[in-house]
Design a protein around this motif. Structure first.
Motif, PDB file in Angstrom:
ATOM      1  N   ILE A   2       5.023  -1.391  -5.489  1.00 17.80           N
ATOM      2  CA  ILE A   2       4.564  -1.866  -4.148  1.00 17.80           C
ATOM      3  C   ILE A   2       3.881  -0.875  -3.383  1.00 17.80           C
ATOM      4  CG2 ILE A   2       5.529  -2.827  -1.774  1.00 17.80           C
ATOM      5  CD1 ILE A   2       7.864  -3.750  -3.344  1.00 17.80           C
ATOM      6  N   ILE A   3       2.674  -1.184  -2.883  1.00 20.32           N
ATOM      7  CA  ILE A   3       2.005  -0.279  -1.863  1.00 20.32           C
ATOM      8  C   ILE A   3       2.208  -0.472  -0.691  1.00 20.32           C
ATOM      9  CG2 ILE A   3      -0.370   0.627  -1.209  1.00 20.32           C
ATOM     10  CD1 ILE A   3      -1.311  -0.180  -4.045  1.00 20.32           C
ATOM     11  N   GLY A   4       3.053   0.516   0.096  1.00 18.54           N
ATOM     12  CA  GLY A   4       3.606   0.330   1.385  1.00 18.54           C
ATOM     13  C   GLY A   4       4.845  -0.758   1.496  1.00 18.54           C
ATOM     14  N   LEU A   5       5.914   0.315   1.814  1.00 19.87           N
ATOM     15  CA  LEU A   5       7.279  -0.353   1.973  1.00 19.87           C
ATOM     16  C   LEU A   5       7.808  -0.382   3.147  1.00 19.87           C
ATOM     17  CD1 LEU A   5       9.317  -0.826  -0.776  1.00 19.87           C
ATOM     18  CD2 LEU A   5      10.404   1.380  -0.114  1.00 19.87           C
ATOM     19  N   GLY A   6       6.796  -0.961   4.072  1.00 18.47           N
ATOM     20  CA  GLY A   6       7.227  -1.331   5.190  1.00 18.47           C
ATOM     21  C   GLY A   6       7.969  -2.843   5.132  1.00 18.47           C
ATOM     22  N   ARG A   7       8.147  -3.514   6.612  1.00 21.55           N
ATOM     23  CA  ARG A   7       8.780  -4.809   6.707  1.00 21.55           C
ATOM     24  C   ARG A   7       8.538  -5.754   5.454  1.00 21.55           C
ATOM     25  NH1 ARG A   7       7.145  -4.107  11.989  1.00 21.55           N
ATOM     26  NH2 ARG A   7       9.251  -3.704  13.292  1.00 21.55           N
ATOM     27  N   HIS A  22       4.681   3.358  -3.244  1.00 19.79           N
ATOM     28  CA  HIS A  22       3.779   4.224  -2.839  1.00 19.79           C
ATOM     29  C   HIS A  22       3.490   4.366  -1.351  1.00 19.79           C
ATOM     30  CE1 HIS A  22       0.693   7.401  -2.021  1.00 19.79           C
ATOM     31  NE2 HIS A  22       0.033   6.239  -1.517  1.00 19.79           N
ATOM     32  N   GLN A  23       3.895   5.105  -0.527  1.00 15.46           N
ATOM     33  CA  GLN A  23       3.353   5.054   0.898  1.00 15.46           C
ATOM     34  C   GLN A  23       3.327   6.414   1.359  1.00 15.46           C
ATOM     35  OE1 GLN A  23       6.406   2.670   2.989  1.00 15.46           O
ATOM     36  NE2 GLN A  23       7.704   4.621   3.406  1.00 15.46           N
ATOM     37  N   ARG A  24       3.181   6.735   2.690  1.00  9.86           N
ATOM     38  CA  ARG A  24       2.921   8.127   3.227  1.00  9.86           C
ATOM     39  C   ARG A  24       4.082   8.978   2.984  1.00  9.86           C
ATOM     40  NH1 ARG A  24       1.065   6.378   9.059  1.00  9.86           N
ATOM     41  NH2 ARG A  24       2.622   5.045   8.630  1.00  9.86           N
ATOM     42  N   THR A  25       5.369   8.479   3.227  1.00 11.81           N
ATOM     43  CA  THR A  25       6.428   9.397   3.063  1.00 11.81           C
ATOM     44  C   THR A  25       7.333   8.545   2.026  1.00 11.81           C
ATOM     45  OG1 THR A  25       7.449   8.516   4.875  1.00 11.81           O
ATOM     46  CG2 THR A  25       6.359  10.556   5.288  1.00 11.81           C
ATOM     47  N   GLU A  26       8.197   9.492   1.405  1.00 11.24           N
ATOM     48  CA  GLU A  26       9.263   9.255   0.419  1.00 11.24           C
ATOM     49  C   GLU A  26      10.474   8.421   1.279  1.00 11.24           C
ATOM     50  OE1 GLU A  26      11.689  10.435  -3.695  1.00 11.24           O
ATOM     51  OE2 GLU A  26      10.209  11.979  -2.611  1.00 11.24           O
ATOM     52  N   GLN A  27      11.260   7.608   0.832  1.00 10.28           N
ATOM     53  CA  GLN A  27      12.356   7.387   1.432  1.00 10.28           C
ATOM     54  C   GLN A  27      13.363   7.228   0.629  1.00 10.28           C
ATOM     55  OE1 GLN A  27      11.739   3.711   3.995  1.00 10.28           O
ATOM     56  NE2 GLN A  27       9.666   3.875   4.333  1.00 10.28           N
ATOM     57  N   ARG A  28      13.863   8.257   0.014  1.00  6.29           N
ATOM     58  CA  ARG A  28      14.516   8.496  -1.063  1.00  6.29           C
ATOM     59  C   ARG A  28      16.181   8.286  -0.450  1.00  6.29           C
ATOM     60  NH1 ARG A  28      14.903  14.021  -4.177  1.00  6.29           N
ATOM     61  NH2 ARG A  28      13.066  13.202  -4.899  1.00  6.29           N
ATOM     62  N   ALA A  29      16.282   8.786   0.783  1.00  8.65           N
ATOM     63  CA  ALA A  29      17.728   8.342   1.415  1.00  8.65           C
ATOM     64  C   ALA A  29      17.998   6.929   1.688  1.00  8.65           C
ATOM     65  CB  ALA A  29      17.796   9.131   2.626  1.00  8.65           C
ATOM     66  N   LEU A  64       1.553  -4.965  -9.431  1.00  9.70           N
ATOM     67  CA  LEU A  64       1.437  -4.196  -8.221  1.00  9.70           C
ATOM     68  C   LEU A  64       1.036  -4.924  -7.104  1.00  9.70           C
ATOM     69  CD1 LEU A  64       0.858  -1.268  -7.314  1.00  9.70           C
ATOM     70  CD2 LEU A  64      -1.545  -1.460  -7.979  1.00  9.70           C
ATOM     71  N   VAL A  65       1.844  -4.726  -6.197  1.00  8.40           N
ATOM     72  CA  VAL A  65       1.680  -5.720  -4.836  1.00  8.40           C
ATOM     73  C   VAL A  65       1.351  -4.756  -3.742  1.00  8.40           C
ATOM     74  CG1 VAL A  65       3.137  -7.085  -3.305  1.00  8.40           C
ATOM     75  CG2 VAL A  65       3.656  -7.057  -5.597  1.00  8.40           C
ATOM     76  N   VAL A  66       0.250  -5.286  -2.968  1.00 10.35           N
ATOM     77  CA  VAL A  66      -0.266  -4.715  -1.841  1.00 10.35           C
ATOM     78  C   VAL A  66       0.263  -5.039  -0.719  1.00 10.35           C
ATOM     79  CG1 VAL A  66      -2.434  -3.761  -0.951  1.00 10.35           C
ATOM     80  CG2 VAL A  66      -2.484  -4.367  -3.111  1.00 10.35           C
ATOM     81  N   ALA A  67       0.861  -4.320   0.251  1.00 14.25           N
ATOM     82  CA  ALA A  67       1.635  -4.735   1.278  1.00 14.25           C
ATOM     83  C   ALA A  67       1.415  -3.804   2.630  1.00 14.25           C
ATOM     84  CB  ALA A  67       3.009  -5.185   1.072  1.00 14.25           C
ATOM     85  N   CYS A  68       0.735  -2.759   2.460  1.00 14.28           N
ATOM     86  CA  CYS A  68       0.486  -1.716   3.247  1.00 14.28           C
ATOM     87  C   CYS A  68      -0.585  -2.213   4.641  1.00 14.28           C
ATOM     88  CB  CYS A  68       0.044  -0.449   2.678  1.00 14.28           C
ATOM     89  SG  CYS A  68      -1.581  -0.470   1.966  1.00 14.28           S
ATOM     90  N   PRO A  69      -0.422  -1.521   5.650  1.00 11.45           N
ATOM     91  CA  PRO A  69      -1.426  -2.051   6.693  1.00 11.45           C
ATOM     92  C   PRO A  69      -2.858  -1.327   6.301  1.00 11.45           C
ATOM     93  CG  PRO A  69       0.516  -0.498   7.386  1.00 11.45           C
ATOM     94  CD  PRO A  69       0.617  -0.425   6.303  1.00 11.45           C
ATOM     95  N   ASN A  87      -2.301  -9.366  -3.745  1.00 12.66           N
ATOM     96  CA  ASN A  87      -2.676  -8.627  -2.534  1.00 12.66           C
ATOM     97  C   ASN A  87      -2.290  -9.719  -1.491  1.00 12.66           C
ATOM     98  OD1 ASN A  87      -3.722  -7.326  -0.531  1.00 12.66           O
ATOM     99  ND2 ASN A  87      -6.058  -7.592  -1.208  1.00 12.66           N
ATOM    100  N   VAL A  88      -1.313  -9.437  -0.664  1.00 14.67           N
ATOM    101  CA  VAL A  88      -0.937 -10.029   0.440  1.00 14.67           C
ATOM    102  C   VAL A  88      -1.173  -9.245   1.711  1.00 14.67           C
ATOM    103  CG1 VAL A  88       0.761 -11.609  -0.646  1.00 14.67           C
ATOM    104  CG2 VAL A  88       1.527  -9.438   0.165  1.00 14.67           C
ATOM    105  N   GLY A  89      -1.997  -8.082   1.678  1.00 12.92           N
ATOM    106  CA  GLY A  89      -2.136  -7.129   2.871  1.00 12.92           C
ATOM    107  C   GLY A  89      -3.450  -7.714   3.454  1.00 12.92           C
ATOM    108  N   ARG A  90      -4.502  -7.138   3.079  1.00 14.52           N
ATOM    109  CA  ARG A  90      -5.750  -7.219   3.735  1.00 14.52           C
ATOM    110  C   ARG A  90      -7.000  -7.156   2.542  1.00 14.52           C
ATOM    111  NH1 ARG A  90      -3.446  -9.268   7.008  1.00 14.52           N
ATOM    112  NH2 ARG A  90      -3.329  -9.099   9.134  1.00 14.52           N
TER     113      ARG A  90
END
Length: 485
Positions: free
Chosen positions: A319-324, A343-350, A371-376, A401-404
């Motif tokens: 997943i590209i972009g682990l936002g909402r 993949h995104q700007r920062t890792e969210q390991r915790a 590969l799913v595109v979901a980032c801004p 691609n469900v982003g833009r």
């Protein structure tokens, strides 16, 4: 093993046929007229291999005096005369669990396809109607629906797990109540149908479950309800189903099985609220290979008393972009037993210790099947799915691609799909909407939707309510609900 004479009833899987020929003494039933074959070889056949359509009936069993085992390339064994096998002491095996995930995947896929009108929206794009007529009609979501399951066995349980990931409440009807306190048990199919939005049929076919989905059940499900059948065609009273759909007494249907396969009722072919697939519940390369391996293992176990082994795993989803939206996608694919990476700007390991983080999109693609595109969309993410990323995803990979639209280098994607360097794509967004690259319109490995990601009645009403809430907050000098600047 060569002394084990195996009769293959039909050429339904090339790999299985090849391996049977290599490991055993193989007889192909379709190559010689039945009576001629039986006269020549009946005494040499110790094993029969069939599937859901070609089984060992009483006449065949009686004609094979040395028969010891029937190995079915399917879960269903309604084509095997079990009573005759019991009388003769003939062992019967099938392929449970191996195809559980695929059938469960398809059941959820059919529900989504019916509710979101995915095949119809795809045709809308391919016919050029998005450009000439404008946006596609609103549909309705699966998320949050009440899902009822007829038969909470292996497949039913796998469907329940997946539906829960969509925020759906689960109820079921089965021969007995199961130890699932979060699922509501209904004694009858009618009660179940009256208390669900989507009714999914997964039970075994028996005399008791023949036409278990009757007119009464269909009427209880009602004009907003959706029926999904991944069990057997005879579970549903097909004339009553057709009548209910034509008369508007049933909202929609997603069907993988039919009463008189390969025939599907002609009246269904023109209905937009019906999705029809040709009994493909377990027809993926992975499952057919695993089913074949299990058939072979069963036969070898019969000859050598060794235990069976049937490994199977889900697709790797990146997943590209682990936002909402990315998190919601991850939650749903986890229910399909798919390992998640991102993949995104920062890792969210915790926050997500079970997800694998990759610092680059190329690395993510190289370690994903889907590969799913979901980032801004911003300057950094424009064409984030480049030629290099597609090459890393590869000829077996699928891009969603469900982003833009500009997230993907569209020219490179078209070329990769045309050249076979990318396995497939599911696209809801495009670079120059409502224009869609013409080269995509004739491709069978592409699903195209007219930007309908949020196009459900529920979401559009919620969006409208949020706009109204922001305006009212502004008028009343209260904090805005969703300020951007």
């Amino acid at each position: 093993m060569e002394s084990l004479g195996v009769l293959l009833l039909h050429p339904f899987n090339a790999y299985l046929e090849q391996e049977l020929d290599r490991r055993f003494r193989l007889y192909r039933f379709w190559e010689t007229p039945r009576e001629e074959f039986l006269r020549a070889h009946a005494g040499a056949v110790r094993a029969v291999v069939g599937n859901a359509s070609y089984g060992a009936d009483a006449a065949l069993i009686d004609a094979l005096p040395a028969l010891e085992i029937v190995a079915s390339f399917s879960v269903g064994i309604d084509r095997v005369d079990l009573a005759k096998c019991r009388d003769r002491g003939i062992r019967v095996t099938n392929t449970p669990d191996v195809l559980t995930d695929d059938v469960a995947d398809l059941a959820v896929g059919l529900a989504i396809a019916v509710l979101r009108r995915i095949p119809q929206a795809d045709r809308y794009v391919r016919a050029g109607l998005w450009k000439s007529r404008g946006d596609y009609t609103l549909t309705t979501r699966l998320s949050g629906k009440r899902v009822g399951i007829l038969g909470l066995g292996r497949i039913g349980s796998a469907i329940a797990k997946r539906a829960e990931a969509f925020g759906c409440s689960i109820s079921y009807s089965s021969r007995s109540e199961k130890p699932f306190p979060d699922y509501k048990f209904h004694v009858s199919a009618v009660d179940l149908a009256a208390n669900c939005d989507v009714l999914i049929v997964t039970c075994s076919l028996t005399a008791e479950t023949h036409h278990v989905v009757s007119r009464e059940v269909i009427d209880a499900l009602g004009p907003e309800g959706v029926l999904v059948n991944v069990g057997r065609g005879a579970h549903v009273d097909e004339p009553e189903l057709v009548a209910a759909l034509l008369e508007g007494r049933l909202g929609g249907a997603g069907l993988d099985v039919y009463e008189h396969e390969p025939l599907a009722p002609e009246q269904l072919l023109g209905l937009d609220n019906v999705v029809l697939v040709p009994h493909v519940g377990s027809d993926t390369e992975e499952t057919c290979r695993a089913m074949a391996d299990l058939v072979l293992a069963n036969l070898e176990a019969h000859a050598s008393d060794e235990p069976l082994l049937t490994p199977f795993s889900g697709k790797r989803v990146g997943i590209i972009g682990l936002g909402r939206i990315g998190q919601a996608v991850a939650k749903r694919v986890e229910a399909f037993d798919c390992p998640v990476s991102y993949h995104q700007r920062t890792e969210q390991r915790a926050t997500y210790p079970s997800y694998t983080y990759y610092p680059s999109v190329v690395e993510l693609a190289a370690n994903s099947d889907v590969l799913v595109v979901a980032c801004p969309l911003n300057a950094q993410t424009r064409h984030i799915v480049s030629r290099e990323v597609m090459e890393a995803l590869g000829p077996s990979g699928v891009l969603i691609n469900v982003g833009r639209g500009p997230h993907v280098d569209e020219r490179e994607m078209v070329a990769a799909l045309a050249d076979g360097r990318l396995g497939g794509a599911g696209l809801d967004v495009f670079e120059d909407e409502p224009n869609v690259p013409e080269a995509l319109l004739g491709m069978d490995n592409v699903v195209l939707l007219p930007h309908v990601g949020s196009g459900t009645n529920e979401t559009r009403k919620a969006m409208a309510d949020l706009v109204l809430g922001n305006l009212e907050a502004h008028v009343l000098s209260k904090p805005l609900l969703t300020p951007v600047v």
